[in-house]
Scaffold this motif. Structure first.
Motif, PDB file in Angstrom:
ATOM      1  N   VAL A 143      -3.954 -31.147  26.234  1.00 46.72           N
ATOM      2  CA  VAL A 143      -3.266 -29.871  26.441  1.00 46.72           C
ATOM      3  C   VAL A 143      -1.763 -30.131  26.452  1.00 46.72           C
ATOM      4  O   VAL A 143      -1.242 -30.832  27.318  1.00 46.72           O
ATOM      5  N   ASP A 144      -1.083 -29.572  25.465  1.00 48.60           N
ATOM      6  CA  ASP A 144       0.366 -29.737  25.351  1.00 48.60           C
ATOM      7  C   ASP A 144       0.893 -28.617  24.475  1.00 48.60           C
ATOM      8  O   ASP A 144       0.233 -28.239  23.510  1.00 48.60           O
ATOM      9  N   ASP A 145       2.063 -28.095  24.803  1.00 49.62           N
ATOM     10  CA  ASP A 145       2.636 -27.045  23.953  1.00 49.62           C
ATOM     11  C   ASP A 145       3.545 -27.630  22.877  1.00 49.62           C
ATOM     12  O   ASP A 145       4.059 -26.899  22.040  1.00 49.62           O
ATOM     13  N   GLU A 146       3.729 -28.940  22.896  1.00 49.06           N
ATOM     14  CA  GLU A 146       4.473 -29.615  21.828  1.00 49.06           C
ATOM     15  C   GLU A 146       3.450 -30.141  20.826  1.00 49.06           C
ATOM     16  O   GLU A 146       2.830 -31.190  21.035  1.00 49.06           O
ATOM     17  N   ILE A 147       3.276 -29.406  19.745  1.00 45.58           N
ATOM     18  CA  ILE A 147       2.198 -29.679  18.802  1.00 45.58           C
ATOM     19  C   ILE A 147       2.264 -31.085  18.215  1.00 45.58           C
ATOM     20  O   ILE A 147       1.246 -31.766  18.103  1.00 45.58           O
ATOM     21  N   LEU A 148       3.453 -31.553  17.851  1.00 45.26           N
ATOM     22  CA  LEU A 148       3.560 -32.885  17.244  1.00 45.26           C
ATOM     23  C   LEU A 148       3.115 -33.982  18.199  1.00 45.26           C
ATOM     24  O   LEU A 148       2.410 -34.912  17.799  1.00 45.26           O
ATOM     25  N   LEU A 149       3.512 -33.879  19.457  1.00 46.46           N
ATOM     26  CA  LEU A 149       3.080 -34.879  20.447  1.00 46.46           C
ATOM     27  C   LEU A 149       1.576 -34.806  20.664  1.00 46.46           C
ATOM     28  O   LEU A 149       0.906 -35.837  20.778  1.00 46.46           O
ATOM     29  N   ALA A 150       1.052 -33.605  20.721  1.00 46.83           N
ATOM     30  CA  ALA A 150      -0.392 -33.438  20.888  1.00 46.83           C
ATOM     31  C   ALA A 150      -1.144 -34.050  19.712  1.00 46.83           C
ATOM     32  O   ALA A 150      -2.173 -34.711  19.904  1.00 46.83           O
ATOM     33  N   GLU A 151      -0.629 -33.856  18.508  1.00 46.62           N
ATOM     34  CA  GLU A 151      -1.278 -34.427  17.326  1.00 46.62           C
ATOM     35  C   GLU A 151      -1.276 -35.951  17.371  1.00 46.62           C
ATOM     36  O   GLU A 151      -2.263 -36.588  16.994  1.00 46.62           O
ATOM     37  N   VAL A 152      -0.179 -36.540  17.849  1.00 49.62           N
ATOM     38  CA  VAL A 152      -0.124 -38.000  17.982  1.00 49.62           C
ATOM     39  C   VAL A 152      -1.185 -38.478  18.970  1.00 49.62           C
ATOM     40  O   VAL A 152      -1.933 -39.413  18.693  1.00 49.62           O
ATOM     41  N   VAL A 170      -9.870 -32.996  21.442  1.00 54.57           N
ATOM     42  CA  VAL A 170      -9.837 -31.548  21.240  1.00 54.57           C
ATOM     43  C   VAL A 170      -8.495 -31.070  21.767  1.00 54.57           C
ATOM     44  O   VAL A 170      -8.153 -31.319  22.918  1.00 54.57           O
ATOM     45  N   PHE A 171      -7.731 -30.400  20.915  1.00 52.00           N
ATOM     46  CA  PHE A 171      -6.395 -29.937  21.279  1.00 52.00           C
ATOM     47  C   PHE A 171      -6.408 -28.465  21.641  1.00 52.00           C
ATOM     48  O   PHE A 171      -6.972 -27.646  20.920  1.00 52.00           O
ATOM     49  N   ARG A 172      -5.767 -28.150  22.764  1.00 50.57           N
ATOM     50  CA  ARG A 172      -5.524 -26.766  23.155  1.00 50.57           C
ATOM     51  C   ARG A 172      -4.069 -26.664  23.560  1.00 50.57           C
ATOM     52  O   ARG A 172      -3.555 -27.508  24.278  1.00 50.57           O
ATOM     53  N   ARG A 173      -3.417 -25.604  23.096  1.00 53.00           N
ATOM     54  CA  ARG A 173      -1.979 -25.447  23.325  1.00 53.00           C
ATOM     55  C   ARG A 173      -1.673 -24.747  24.649  1.00 53.00           C
ATOM     56  O   ARG A 173      -0.595 -24.897  25.196  1.00 53.00           O
ATOM     57  N   SER A 174      -2.616 -23.974  25.152  1.00 53.85           N
ATOM     58  CA  SER A 174      -2.355 -23.219  26.381  1.00 53.85           C
ATOM     59  C   SER A 174      -3.384 -23.549  27.454  1.00 53.85           C
ATOM     60  O   SER A 174      -4.506 -23.993  27.153  1.00 53.85           O
ATOM     61  N   PHE A 221      -6.079 -34.744  29.194  1.00 52.05           N
ATOM     62  CA  PHE A 221      -4.762 -35.346  28.974  1.00 52.05           C
ATOM     63  C   PHE A 221      -3.791 -34.183  28.836  1.00 52.05           C
ATOM     64  O   PHE A 221      -3.815 -33.470  27.830  1.00 52.05           O
ATOM     65  N   THR A 222      -2.961 -33.935  29.864  1.00 51.78           N
ATOM     66  CA  THR A 222      -2.127 -32.738  29.864  1.00 51.78           C
ATOM     67  C   THR A 222      -0.675 -33.020  30.199  1.00 51.78           C
ATOM     68  O   THR A 222      -0.368 -33.894  31.010  1.00 51.78           O
ATOM     69  N   ASP A 223       0.204 -32.251  29.569  1.00 46.04           N
ATOM     70  CA  ASP A 223       1.616 -32.266  29.908  1.00 46.04           C
ATOM     71  C   ASP A 223       1.806 -31.438  31.174  1.00 46.04           C
ATOM     72  O   ASP A 223       0.988 -30.563  31.486  1.00 46.04           O
ATOM     73  N   HIS A 254     -16.141 -34.969  37.485  1.00 43.36           N
ATOM     74  CA  HIS A 254     -16.481 -36.079  36.587  1.00 43.36           C
ATOM     75  C   HIS A 254     -15.406 -36.311  35.523  1.00 43.36           C
ATOM     76  O   HIS A 254     -15.417 -37.347  34.850  1.00 43.36           O
ATOM     77  N   VAL A 255     -14.478 -35.384  35.362  1.00 44.68           N
ATOM     78  CA  VAL A 255     -13.472 -35.467  34.300  1.00 44.68           C
ATOM     79  C   VAL A 255     -12.279 -36.316  34.761  1.00 44.68           C
ATOM     80  O   VAL A 255     -11.647 -36.016  35.774  1.00 44.68           O
ATOM     81  N   ALA A 256     -12.000 -37.374  34.012  1.00 39.23           N
ATOM     82  CA  ALA A 256     -10.810 -38.196  34.273  1.00 39.23           C
ATOM     83  C   ALA A 256      -9.581 -37.390  33.860  1.00 39.23           C
ATOM     84  O   ALA A 256      -9.656 -36.556  32.943  1.00 39.23           O
ATOM     85  N   ILE A 257      -8.452 -37.641  34.524  1.00 43.59           N
ATOM     86  CA  ILE A 257      -7.254 -36.843  34.265  1.00 43.59           C
ATOM     87  C   ILE A 257      -6.039 -37.736  34.084  1.00 43.59           C
ATOM     88  O   ILE A 257      -5.843 -38.686  34.850  1.00 43.59           O
ATOM     89  N   CYS A 258      -5.229 -37.387  33.082  1.00 39.15           N
ATOM     90  CA  CYS A 258      -3.929 -38.015  32.894  1.00 39.15           C
ATOM     91  C   CYS A 258      -2.900 -36.907  32.705  1.00 39.15           C
ATOM     92  O   CYS A 258      -3.060 -36.038  31.849  1.00 39.15           O
ATOM     93  N   VAL A 259      -1.864 -36.944  33.533  1.00 40.76           N
ATOM     94  CA  VAL A 259      -0.778 -35.967  33.476  1.00 40.76           C
ATOM     95  C   VAL A 259       0.446 -36.670  32.896  1.00 40.76           C
ATOM     96  O   VAL A 259       0.747 -37.804  33.278  1.00 40.76           O
ATOM     97  N   THR A 260       1.141 -36.005  31.968  1.00 42.57           N
ATOM     98  CA  THR A 260       2.313 -36.613  31.340  1.00 42.57           C
ATOM     99  C   THR A 260       3.538 -35.715  31.517  1.00 42.57           C
ATOM    100  O   THR A 260       3.413 -34.511  31.709  1.00 42.57           O
ATOM    101  N   SER A 261       4.718 -36.343  31.457  1.00 40.71           N
ATOM    102  CA  SER A 261       5.958 -35.580  31.572  1.00 40.71           C
ATOM    103  C   SER A 261       7.099 -36.295  30.875  1.00 40.71           C
ATOM    104  O   SER A 261       7.221 -37.517  30.975  1.00 40.71           O
TER     105      SER A 261
END
Length: 127
Positions: free
Chosen positions: A10-19, A32-36, A55-57, A79-86
């Motif tokens: 989950v990221d609103d920066e499409i290029l970073l999400a694609e990477v 699986v990418f979701r923008r919102s 994996f979310t911003d 059960h879902v592992a989580i990674c937050v990025t900034s």
């Protein structure tokens, strides 16, 4: 039917999400990418049983932040592992769930791989 472990990005920066998605997919997992946040929660409501990680911003164009998403997912689907990025915060925010990982942007390929492989129960990548 795709039976690969799924990681929701989950990221609103499409290029970073694609990477991030490319890194996850190239390691044999399904990204699986979701923008919102609304789209992410809708996806989780239908596919939580097959989703191993989020994996979310932090900063998203939404009334809810990535931190709030991480807290909700941790409570609703433990059960879902989580990674937050900034790209703004260099320190781990105190409000993210204890079980969550934190990565600053720009993140390294290896960091995403280690998170994804750990979430899927695979050996950690050397790096």
């Amino acid at each position: 039917m795709d039976v690969r472990p799924t990681i929701l990005v989950v990221d609103d920066e499409i290029l970073l999400a694609e990477v991030a998605c490319d890194i996850i997919d190239s390691a044999g997992m399904k990204a699986v990418f979701r923008r919102s946040i609304a789209d992410a929660l809708s996806y989780m409501a239908e596919h939580a049983d097959n989703t191993v990680a989020l994996f979310t911003d932090i900063n998203l164009t939404s009334p809810m932040s990535g931190i709030e998403l991480a807290v909700y997912v941790a409570e609703e689907w433990p059960h879902v592992a989580i990674c937050v990025t900034s790209g703004i915060s260099l320190d781990r925010p105190t409000r993210i769930p204890d079980k969550a990982s934190f990565l600053t942007k720009p993140w390294r390929h290896e960091d995403i791989l280690v998170f994804a492989e750990t979430a899927c129960g695979q050996p950690k990548a050397a790096g």
